[in-house]
Scaffold this motif. Structure first.
Motif, short mmCIF file in Angstrom:
data_model
loop_
_atom_site.label_atom_id
_atom_site.label_comp_id
_atom_site.label_asym_id
_atom_site.label_seq_id
_atom_site.Cartn_x
_atom_site.Cartn_y
_atom_site.Cartn_z
N LEU A 73 0.87 -1.18 0.00
CA LEU A 73 0.00 0.00 0.00
C LEU A 73 0.91 1.24 0.00
N PRO A 74 1.38 1.66 -1.17
CA PRO A 74 2.40 2.72 -1.24
C PRO A 74 2.07 3.99 -0.46
N PRO A 75 0.83 4.49 -0.46
CA PRO A 75 0.57 5.70 0.34
C PRO A 75 0.79 5.48 1.83
N PHE A 76 0.49 4.28 2.31
CA PHE A 76 0.73 3.96 3.72
C PHE A 76 2.22 3.94 4.01
N ARG A 77 2.98 3.27 3.15
CA ARG A 77 4.44 3.22 3.37
C ARG A 77 5.04 4.62 3.32
N ALA A 78 4.54 5.45 2.43
CA ALA A 78 5.07 6.81 2.31
C ALA A 78 4.77 7.64 3.56
N ALA A 79 3.68 7.32 4.24
CA ALA A 79 3.29 8.09 5.44
C ALA A 79 4.06 7.67 6.68
N LEU A 80 4.71 6.51 6.63
CA LEU A 80 5.30 5.92 7.83
C LEU A 80 6.66 6.52 8.19
N THR A 81 6.84 6.70 9.49
CA THR A 81 8.16 6.87 10.07
C THR A 81 8.36 5.72 11.06
N PRO A 82 9.22 4.75 10.76
CA PRO A 82 9.44 3.64 11.69
C PRO A 82 10.19 4.11 12.92
N VAL A 83 9.69 3.73 14.10
CA VAL A 83 10.31 4.10 15.37
C VAL A 83 10.51 2.84 16.19
N LEU A 84 11.73 2.63 16.64
CA LEU A 84 12.05 1.47 17.47
C LEU A 84 12.40 1.95 18.87
N ILE A 85 11.66 1.45 19.85
CA ILE A 85 11.91 1.82 21.25
C ILE A 85 12.84 0.77 21.84
N GLU A 86 14.09 1.15 22.00
CA GLU A 86 15.13 0.20 22.40
C GLU A 86 16.17 0.91 23.26
N ALA A 87 16.45 0.34 24.44
CA ALA A 87 17.41 0.94 25.36
C ALA A 87 18.82 0.38 25.16
N SER A 88 18.92 -0.82 24.60
CA SER A 88 20.22 -1.49 24.49
C SER A 88 20.94 -1.10 23.20
N GLN A 89 22.15 -0.59 23.33
CA GLN A 89 22.93 -0.25 22.14
C GLN A 89 23.27 -1.51 21.34
N ARG A 90 23.51 -2.60 22.03
CA ARG A 90 23.80 -3.87 21.36
C ARG A 90 22.63 -4.27 20.46
N MET A 91 21.41 -4.14 20.98
CA MET A 91 20.25 -4.51 20.18
C MET A 91 19.99 -3.50 19.07
N ARG A 92 20.26 -2.23 19.33
CA ARG A 92 20.10 -1.22 18.28
C ARG A 92 21.00 -1.53 17.09
N ASP A 93 22.23 -1.94 17.36
CA ASP A 93 23.15 -2.28 16.28
C ASP A 93 22.61 -3.45 15.46
N ALA A 94 22.04 -4.45 16.14
CA ALA A 94 21.47 -5.60 15.44
C ALA A 94 20.27 -5.17 14.60
N GLN A 95 19.46 -4.26 15.13
CA GLN A 95 18.28 -3.79 14.40
C GLN A 95 18.68 -3.00 13.16
#
Length: 340
Positions: free
Chosen positions: A79-101
């Motif tokens: 659904l291209p209009p939906f994807r265009a509207a999105l800003t993905p946000v990841l709530i993560e405290a661990s730097q190790r996990m952020r690097d993996a993400q």
């Protein structure tokens, strides 16, 4: 429990490879791409029911290695209009996990990271996904002593001064006020769990939805009515172990009290849908049709793997019944997909 999981130096999620064959557990997104894809389509359906706003935050709490977000974003491209509207946000405290993400998602998805949902700007609605997030939030335990009084169950040192052990606080404490009175007459030795952190999460997200709009979906293992018994558990290298044996090296979780979660969300102004079982939810979203489509373009071996993943995600004897799904929505919202 919070220190064992999130301590800046010694916390489990800061220092261990938690998810996957090399870790301690495998989550639904790691079992099959179908899980994340269907949650991405669920989010797209919510966006359409919201009237298709030009901006929306697609938020994931506790995003693991980023697998669910990756698969959800791939589905969003349908659904291209939906994807265009999105800003993905990841709530993560661990730097190790952020690097993996970051490694999983790549550099071209436009994702941003925050340590807390409160840091997300309030200039657009959010669609929030949380798979196996609530179970990692700390619980309190109360145990009824032989004197008939309730005491908080605490962690202290054993007589050797080295090992940890459970012990009761010497002074009786009033029970958590949200615990049903019917449970309070349980026999001596009974344990009751409560999670103020889970209720606070429900309330915080409910307020955000009420003020900015959006939707939130929680998938976790838990129970629908409060009861007697402890559910705190530890997993180390895919096997259960003593929760006090390896602090910081084992995953700690507790089953989610969905009734208490829903009550806190409703009191903060959201409406709730569910819980329904994971098997019911995924089938309502069309996982069986998605599996059939994937098998058409795969090898025989891949087809068997798809069948095995479908069974594991939806069968009652696997994850289909133990795992529950609940949605939070702003007031007067229509029922989201999977909860009709």
């Amino acid at each position: 429990m919070a220190d064992c999981l999130l301590h800046p130096e010694h916390g489990y999620y800061r220092s261990q490879e938690a998810i996957g064959i090399g870790g301690d557990f495998i989550t639904s997104p790691e079992i099959s791409q179908m899980f994340g894809e269907l949650l991405g389509l669920w989010a797209a359906d919510c966006w359409q029911k919201m009237g298709g706003p030009s901006r929306v935050y697609l938020v994931e709490l506790g995003p693991g290695r980023g697998t669910l977000m990756r698969d959800a974003l791939r589905a969003a491209r349908a659904l291209p209009p939906f994807r265009a509207a999105l800003t993905p946000v990841l709530i993560e405290a661990s730097q190790r996990m952020r690097d993996a993400q970051r490694k999983t998602l790549g550099d071209d998805v436009g994702a941003i990271w925050h340590e807390d949902i409160a840091a997300i700007p309030k200039d657009a609605p959010l669609i929030l996904l949380a798979n196996e997030f609530l179970d990692a939030l700390p619980v309190r335990q109360f145990q009824r002593g032989d004197d008939g009084a309730w005491h908080e169950r605490c962690v202290g040192l054993a007589e050797d001064g080295v090992h940890l052990q459970f012990q009761l606080a010497p002074r009786p404490l009033p029970l958590d006020p949200v615990l049903p009175p019917a449970l309070r007459d349980a026999p001596p030795g009974s344990i009751i769990e409560s999670s103020p952190a889970v209720r606070a999460t429900a309330a915080d997200i409910a307020v955000r939805l009420r003020l900015q709009g959006g939707a939130a979906l929680f998938v976790d293992y838990g129970y629908t009515q409060p009861g007697i018994g402890e559910t705190l558990q530890a997993v180390y290298r895919h096997a259960y172990t003593d929760p006090l044996a390896e602090p910081g090296l084992a995953d700690l979780t507790a089953h989610v009290d969905f009734a208490s979660f829903a009550k806190a969300a409703a009191e903060a102004g959201a409406i709730t849908f569910g819980p329904v079982t994971q098997g019911e939810f995924l089938k309502a979203l069309g996982i069986e049709m998605r599996a059939a489509r994937l098998k058409q373009s795969g090898s025989k071996t891949q087809g068997l793997e798809i069948d095995a993943a479908l069974h594991r995600l939806t069968a009652p004897e696997e994850m289909g019944t133990l795992f529950k799904v609940m949605a939070l929505m702003p007031p007067e919202s229509p029922a989201p997909a999977g909860f009709a």
